[in-house]
Design a protein around this motif. Structure first.
Motif, PDB file in Angstrom:
ATOM      1  N   THR A 177      77.186 -62.957 -12.968  1.00 51.41           N
ATOM      2  CA  THR A 177      78.401 -63.455 -12.990  1.00 51.41           C
ATOM      3  C   THR A 177      79.342 -62.767 -12.935  1.00 51.41           C
ATOM      4  OG1 THR A 177      78.433 -62.032 -15.497  1.00 51.41           O
ATOM      5  CG2 THR A 177      77.428 -63.991 -15.313  1.00 51.41           C
ATOM      6  N   HIS A 178      79.538 -61.609 -12.767  1.00 56.84           N
ATOM      7  CA  HIS A 178      80.965 -60.982 -11.554  1.00 56.84           C
ATOM      8  C   HIS A 178      80.977 -60.917 -10.584  1.00 56.84           C
ATOM      9  CE1 HIS A 178      81.577 -58.185 -15.520  1.00 56.84           C
ATOM     10  NE2 HIS A 178      80.293 -58.699 -16.031  1.00 56.84           N
ATOM     11  N   SER A 179      80.487 -61.943 -10.040  1.00 57.73           N
ATOM     12  CA  SER A 179      80.439 -62.697  -8.993  1.00 57.73           C
ATOM     13  C   SER A 179      79.973 -61.354  -7.294  1.00 57.73           C
ATOM     14  CB  SER A 179      82.034 -63.048  -8.117  1.00 57.73           C
ATOM     15  OG  SER A 179      82.445 -63.973  -9.494  1.00 57.73           O
ATOM     16  N   SER A 180      79.143 -60.477  -7.605  1.00 55.55           N
ATOM     17  CA  SER A 180      78.779 -59.143  -7.172  1.00 55.55           C
ATOM     18  C   SER A 180      77.447 -59.134  -6.890  1.00 55.55           C
ATOM     19  CB  SER A 180      79.505 -57.610  -7.440  1.00 55.55           C
ATOM     20  OG  SER A 180      79.038 -57.336  -8.388  1.00 55.55           O
ATOM     21  N   VAL A 181      76.993 -59.611  -5.102  1.00 52.27           N
ATOM     22  CA  VAL A 181      75.508 -58.712  -5.499  1.00 52.27           C
ATOM     23  C   VAL A 181      75.262 -57.745  -5.754  1.00 52.27           C
ATOM     24  CG1 VAL A 181      73.663 -58.819  -3.614  1.00 52.27           C
ATOM     25  CG2 VAL A 181      75.720 -60.043  -3.220  1.00 52.27           C
ATOM     26  N   VAL A 182      73.805 -57.898  -6.904  1.00 51.46           N
ATOM     27  CA  VAL A 182      73.938 -56.583  -7.744  1.00 51.46           C
ATOM     28  C   VAL A 182      72.271 -56.780  -6.237  1.00 51.46           C
ATOM     29  CG1 VAL A 182      71.733 -55.903  -9.253  1.00 51.46           C
ATOM     30  CG2 VAL A 182      74.191 -57.723  -9.947  1.00 51.46           C
ATOM     31  N   GLU A 183      72.408 -55.026  -6.064  1.00 50.50           N
ATOM     32  CA  GLU A 183      71.058 -54.926  -4.981  1.00 50.50           C
ATOM     33  C   GLU A 183      69.926 -53.471  -6.438  1.00 50.50           C
ATOM     34  OE1 GLU A 183      72.247 -51.480  -2.414  1.00 50.50           O
ATOM     35  OE2 GLU A 183      73.605 -53.678  -1.689  1.00 50.50           O
ATOM     36  N   GLN A 184      69.032 -54.052  -5.627  1.00 58.94           N
ATOM     37  CA  GLN A 184      67.669 -53.272  -6.771  1.00 58.94           C
ATOM     38  C   GLN A 184      67.079 -52.168  -5.914  1.00 58.94           C
ATOM     39  OE1 GLN A 184      64.694 -55.855  -7.669  1.00 58.94           O
ATOM     40  NE2 GLN A 184      65.425 -56.897  -8.646  1.00 58.94           N
ATOM     41  N   VAL A 199      58.200 -43.960 -10.247  1.00 55.01           N
ATOM     42  CA  VAL A 199      58.809 -44.643  -9.314  1.00 55.01           C
ATOM     43  C   VAL A 199      59.115 -46.147 -10.258  1.00 55.01           C
ATOM     44  CG1 VAL A 199      58.585 -46.561  -7.151  1.00 55.01           C
ATOM     45  CG2 VAL A 199      57.401 -44.774  -7.444  1.00 55.01           C
ATOM     46  N   GLY A 200      61.192 -46.167 -10.079  1.00 53.08           N
ATOM     47  CA  GLY A 200      61.531 -46.926 -10.473  1.00 53.08           C
ATOM     48  C   GLY A 200      62.326 -48.322  -9.665  1.00 53.08           C
ATOM     49  N   LEU A 201      62.884 -48.868 -10.570  1.00 53.07           N
ATOM     50  CA  LEU A 201      64.469 -49.684  -9.894  1.00 53.07           C
ATOM     51  C   LEU A 201      65.784 -50.296 -10.720  1.00 53.07           C
ATOM     52  CD1 LEU A 201      61.820 -52.601  -8.175  1.00 53.07           C
ATOM     53  CD2 LEU A 201      62.407 -50.798  -7.184  1.00 53.07           C
ATOM     54  N   LEU A 202      66.394 -49.411  -9.548  1.00 48.86           N
ATOM     55  CA  LEU A 202      67.638 -49.441 -10.335  1.00 48.86           C
ATOM     56  C   LEU A 202      68.484 -51.192  -9.854  1.00 48.86           C
ATOM     57  CD1 LEU A 202      70.040 -48.330 -11.771  1.00 48.86           C
ATOM     58  CD2 LEU A 202      71.134 -47.116  -9.708  1.00 48.86           C
ATOM     59  N   HIS A 203      68.518 -51.768 -10.593  1.00 48.35           N
ATOM     60  CA  HIS A 203      69.547 -52.759 -10.691  1.00 48.35           C
ATOM     61  C   HIS A 203      70.794 -52.792 -10.793  1.00 48.35           C
ATOM     62  CE1 HIS A 203      66.293 -55.842 -12.126  1.00 48.35           C
ATOM     63  NE2 HIS A 203      65.866 -54.673 -11.584  1.00 48.35           N
ATOM     64  N   VAL A 243      67.277 -58.093 -15.646  1.00 50.33           N
ATOM     65  CA  VAL A 243      68.595 -58.892 -15.236  1.00 50.33           C
ATOM     66  C   VAL A 243      68.829 -59.594 -16.298  1.00 50.33           C
ATOM     67  CG1 VAL A 243      68.516 -62.080 -14.045  1.00 50.33           C
ATOM     68  CG2 VAL A 243      66.303 -60.082 -13.528  1.00 50.33           C
ATOM     69  N   ALA A 244      68.961 -59.600 -17.056  1.00 48.42           N
ATOM     70  CA  ALA A 244      70.139 -60.128 -18.058  1.00 48.42           C
ATOM     71  C   ALA A 244      71.318 -58.978 -18.107  1.00 48.42           C
ATOM     72  CB  ALA A 244      69.557 -60.520 -20.209  1.00 48.42           C
ATOM     73  N   LEU A 245      70.193 -57.982 -18.412  1.00 48.00           N
ATOM     74  CA  LEU A 245      72.005 -57.089 -18.249  1.00 48.00           C
ATOM     75  C   LEU A 245      72.591 -57.074 -17.278  1.00 48.00           C
ATOM     76  CD1 LEU A 245      69.951 -54.297 -20.222  1.00 48.00           C
ATOM     77  CD2 LEU A 245      71.781 -55.338 -21.214  1.00 48.00           C
ATOM     78  N   GLU A 246      72.218 -57.451 -16.333  1.00 44.92           N
ATOM     79  CA  GLU A 246      72.280 -57.015 -14.797  1.00 44.92           C
ATOM     80  C   GLU A 246      73.813 -58.504 -14.451  1.00 44.92           C
ATOM     81  OE1 GLU A 246      70.225 -59.403 -10.672  1.00 44.92           O
ATOM     82  OE2 GLU A 246      70.039 -57.529 -11.496  1.00 44.92           O
ATOM     83  N   LYS A 247      73.246 -59.354 -15.062  1.00 46.26           N
ATOM     84  CA  LYS A 247      74.112 -60.823 -15.488  1.00 46.26           C
ATOM     85  C   LYS A 247      75.371 -60.422 -16.254  1.00 46.26           C
ATOM     86  CE  LYS A 247      70.561 -64.804 -15.065  1.00 46.26           C
ATOM     87  NZ  LYS A 247      70.272 -64.901 -14.889  1.00 46.26           N
TER      88      LYS A 247
END
Length: 273
Positions: free
Chosen positions: A5-12, A26-30, A58-62
């Protein structure tokens, strides 16, 4: 890739972290670029790709909040051998993850766990006082229910059988062995005292317990017990939800993300005073 929602691409970003046993987790950082980060912990025989964990990330990254989801040792892509109980060992894995991000000048603002992962985040909070927001989704309080499940599977004299054999095998519906539970690992699980641990959680640590009213794996009374003994506690029962919130993902993610957002706002207000 997803759009926040902050108009920036979120990388994993794929991140490797070594635990105290020398195993790579092993992990994935949003990555949203936020200074704070929320760590998400999966449940028993699960992994970082579990739907509930992914949807929460995904909800948190939004909301512009970075989230990290990872596999405990012996699960998913992480190194190590799968073991049945080992709640405290997984709390050590969580410690390694938090220390990794501390070293990268990131503040872990909250830890969130589902099912067994919920128990792990509570144990972590009972041992360390460095995280002040904890979310426990559908974890088990009372091992008596667990004993009942094992008894149903193996019969009333199962403890004697396990003592004699030194282990028991858990089989799937087709009769194939899914995994083996050694005697000492079972004892470790049965001696993991959630009641005593929860009494050690600091009163300044905010704890949210979420539980589905239709959970047939861990009964609702377990959630009520957490509410009785954890001093700074909120309880949300999701009507009609099963253990995995199969048809209630949107409601669950809203409840959890709202709790974390409110906690972050409270922390910001305190730091500005």
């Amino acid at each position: 890739m997803s759009q926040s929602t902050h108009s920036s691409v979120v990388e994993q970003q794929r991140v490797l972290i070594t635990n105290k046993h020398g195993e790579k987790l092993v992990g994935l950082l949003h990555e949203t670029g936020s200074s704070v980060i929320v760590i998400l912990c999966h449940g028993f025989r699960s992994n970082k790709e579990y739907k509930t964990i992914v949807n929460l990330a995904v909800a948190l990254e939004k909301e512009g909040i970075s989230a990290f989801r990872f596999d405990f040792a012996g699960n998913g892509e992480s190194e190590g051998t799968f073991e049945y109980g080992t709640y405290w060992r997984e709390a050590d894995d969580l410690r390694a993850v938090i220390e990794h991000f501390n070293g990268a000048n990131r503040v872990t603002s909250a830890i969130v766990g589902h099912s067994k992962g919920g128990g792990v985040v509570l144990l972590y909070a009972s041992k360390y006082n460095d995280i002040h927001t904890v979310v426990n989704m559908s974890s088990r309080y009372d091992v008596k229910g667990l004993m009942g499940e094992i008894e149903d599977r193996l019969g009333k004299d199962f403890m004697q059988k396990i003592k004699e054999d030194g282990f028991f095998d858990v089989k799937n519906k087709s009769g194939t062995i899914s995994y083996r539970v050694p005697w000492e690992i079972l004892m470790d699980r049965l001696n993991t005292n959630m009641h005593e641990a929860c009494l050690q959680i600091d009163k300044n640590c905010r704890v949210l317990t979420v539980h589905g009213s239709a959970d047939d794996l861990v009964p609702v009374p377990d959630a009520l017990e957490f509410a009785k003994i954890i001093p700074n506690h909120k309880l949300r029962i999701v009507e009609g939800a099963d253990h995995g919130y199969t048809s209630h993902q949107a409601e669950l993610t809203y409840i959890v993300s709202s709790f974390i957002k409110q906690a972050l706002e409270e922390d910001r207000e305190k730091s500005s005073q």
